[in-house]
Design an enzyme around this catalytic site. Structure first.
Site, PDB file in Angstrom:
ATOM      1  N   LYS A  13      -6.471   8.352   6.395  1.00  0.00           N
ATOM      2  CA  LYS A  13      -7.399   8.267   5.428  1.00  0.00           C
ATOM      3  C   LYS A  13      -7.877   6.730   4.880  1.00  0.00           C
ATOM      4  CE  LYS A  13      -4.027   9.705   2.253  1.00  0.00           C
ATOM      5  NZ  LYS A  13      -3.360   8.798   1.474  1.00  0.00           N
ATOM      6  N   ARG A  88      -1.449  11.367  -6.153  1.00  0.00           N
ATOM      7  CA  ARG A  88      -0.220  11.607  -6.024  1.00  0.00           C
ATOM      8  C   ARG A  88       0.537  12.829  -5.769  1.00  0.00           C
ATOM      9  NH1 ARG A  88      -0.506   7.513  -2.424  1.00  0.00           N
ATOM     10  NH2 ARG A  88       1.400   6.980  -0.664  1.00  0.00           N
ATOM     11  N   ARG A 127       4.115   3.602  17.581  1.00  0.00           N
ATOM     12  CA  ARG A 127       3.710   1.997  17.912  1.00  0.00           C
ATOM     13  C   ARG A 127       5.124   1.319  17.744  1.00  0.00           C
ATOM     14  NH1 ARG A 127       2.656  -1.860  12.070  1.00  0.00           N
ATOM     15  NH2 ARG A 127       4.584  -0.595  11.613  1.00  0.00           N
ATOM     16  N   ARG A 159      10.604  -0.684  15.634  1.00  0.00           N
ATOM     17  CA  ARG A 159      10.646  -0.910  14.084  1.00  0.00           C
ATOM     18  C   ARG A 159      11.731  -0.217  13.541  1.00  0.00           C
ATOM     19  NH1 ARG A 159       5.713  -3.830  11.719  1.00  0.00           N
ATOM     20  NH2 ARG A 159       5.773  -5.971  13.406  1.00  0.00           N
ATOM     21  N   ARG A 170       9.358  10.443   5.932  1.00  0.00           N
ATOM     22  CA  ARG A 170       7.476  10.000   4.949  1.00  0.00           C
ATOM     23  C   ARG A 170       6.734  11.284   5.202  1.00  0.00           C
ATOM     24  NH1 ARG A 170       5.657   5.479   7.618  1.00  0.00           N
ATOM     25  NH2 ARG A 170       3.739   5.402   7.500  1.00  0.00           N
TER      26      ARG A 170
HETATM   27  P1  AMP Z   1      -0.155   3.621   0.635  1.00  0.00           P
HETATM   28  O1  AMP Z   1      -1.034   2.637   0.835  1.00  0.00           O
HETATM   29  O2  AMP Z   1      -1.012   4.512  -0.201  1.00  0.00           O
HETATM   30  O3  AMP Z   1       0.428   4.174   1.844  1.00  0.00           O
HETATM   31  O4  AMP Z   1       0.454   3.583  -0.739  1.00  0.00           O
HETATM   32  C1  AMP Z   1       2.035   2.793  -0.478  1.00  0.00           C
HETATM   33  C2  AMP Z   1       2.326   2.349  -1.742  1.00  0.00           C
HETATM   34  O5  AMP Z   1       2.071   2.224  -2.276  1.00  0.00           O
HETATM   35  C3  AMP Z   1       3.054   3.597  -1.674  1.00  0.00           C
HETATM   36  O6  AMP Z   1       4.854   4.160  -0.508  1.00  0.00           O
HETATM   37  C4  AMP Z   1       3.680   4.092  -2.899  1.00  0.00           C
HETATM   38  O7  AMP Z   1       4.744   3.064  -3.364  1.00  0.00           O
HETATM   39  C5  AMP Z   1       3.233   3.463  -3.516  1.00  0.00           C
HETATM   40  N1  AMP Z   1       1.576   4.483  -4.044  1.00  0.00           N
HETATM   41  C6  AMP Z   1       0.611   4.271  -3.672  1.00  0.00           C
HETATM   42  N2  AMP Z   1      -0.347   5.033  -4.098  1.00  0.00           N
HETATM   43  C7  AMP Z   1       0.534   5.246  -5.847  1.00  0.00           C
HETATM   44  C8  AMP Z   1       0.263   7.111  -6.070  1.00  0.00           C
HETATM   45  N3  AMP Z   1      -0.872   7.160  -6.384  1.00  0.00           N
HETATM   46  N4  AMP Z   1       1.854   6.753  -7.099  1.00  0.00           N
HETATM   47  C9  AMP Z   1       2.521   6.186  -7.115  1.00  0.00           C
HETATM   48  N5  AMP Z   1       2.453   5.518  -5.959  1.00  0.00           N
HETATM   49  C10 AMP Z   1       1.722   4.643  -5.257  1.00  0.00           C
END
Ligand code: AMP
Length: 221
Positions: A13, A88, A127, A159, A170
């Protein structure tokens, strides 16, 4: 044009959103990036978000929504946005609709990049790193000798957060929930793209989906 990009972790994405942003001039807003920046700056928001991010959990909606709304209020968001990592859940989707409505805008399209779980696990758990920081990927960039770093000859290891077990968890917890996908489908705004295909093909499908929203979007080269 206001676009939501939906997809599980490992669907590509972020990189796709970046490319679409370059080609269309849409502003790329990634809540994950905003949180990481806040953590880097050591701000209050960053301190709050950090613990959730480290556990791989979502940051609470009220905090996330406030941050997103503030970002949308900047004038550079007026010309159109591609949202990546937000919303989300349905609460966030409704908050996004409200925020855009107050600026006289609305989401035009939600594009879901679908990838089967097993493919995601293979991508994300592929990885391997060496103690000196050289990185390999079992599928995309394997070392010449299995388990050994090409550059320094050290033994490669995985890791903890790249191990298949962790990755599977995840993927299960962070895939877009069905009611969120339904939220956009019910409004006739959902496009689904097969994310199993080569990266460039997925980019092309994305651009084609956007083309149907407005003819002013330039075609991929
Ligand atoms: P991402 O880079 O989108 O995978 O986001 C990394 C982390 O940021 C996620 O695992 C969440 O902890 C937090 N995060 C990002 N976007 C959101 C969202 N829309 N709502 C809640 N937490 C978020």
């Amino acid at each position: 044009m206001f676009i939501v990009l939906l997809g599980p972790p490992g669907a590509g994405k972020g990189t796709q959103a970046e490319i679409v942003s370059d080609r269309t001039g849409l502003l790329h807003i990634a809540t994950g990036d905003l949180f990481r920046e806040a953590v880097r700056k050591g701000s209050e928001l960053g301190a709050l978000a950090k613990s959730y991010m480290e556990r791989g959990e979502l940051v609470p909606d009220d905090v996330t929504i406030r941050m997103l709304v503030e970002r949308i209020n900047h004038p550079d968001a007026e010309k159109g946005v591609i949202f990546d990592g937000f919303p989300r859940n349905v609460v966030q989707a409704q908050a996004l609709d409200d925020a855009l409505f107050s600026h006289g805008h609305a989401i035009d399209r939600a594009i879901l990049i679908s990838v089967p779980d097993e493919e995601l696990v293979a991508r994300l758990s592929g990885r391997w790193v060496c103690p000196n920081g050289h990185i390999y990927h079992a599928l995309n960039s394997p070392p010449k000798r299995h388990g050994i770093c090409d550059i320094c000859g050290a033994e490669l290891y995985q890791r903890d957060d790249d191990k298949a077990e962790t990755v599977r968890r995840r993927v299960e917890t962070q895939r877009p929930p069905a009611d969120l996908v339904q939220y956009y489908a019910r409004q006739g705004k959902l496009d689904e793209i097969d994310g199993k295909r080569r990266f460039e093909i997925v980019t092309r499908s994305l651009m084609q989906a956007l083309q149907t929203v407005t003819p002013s979007v330039s075609h991929p080269t």
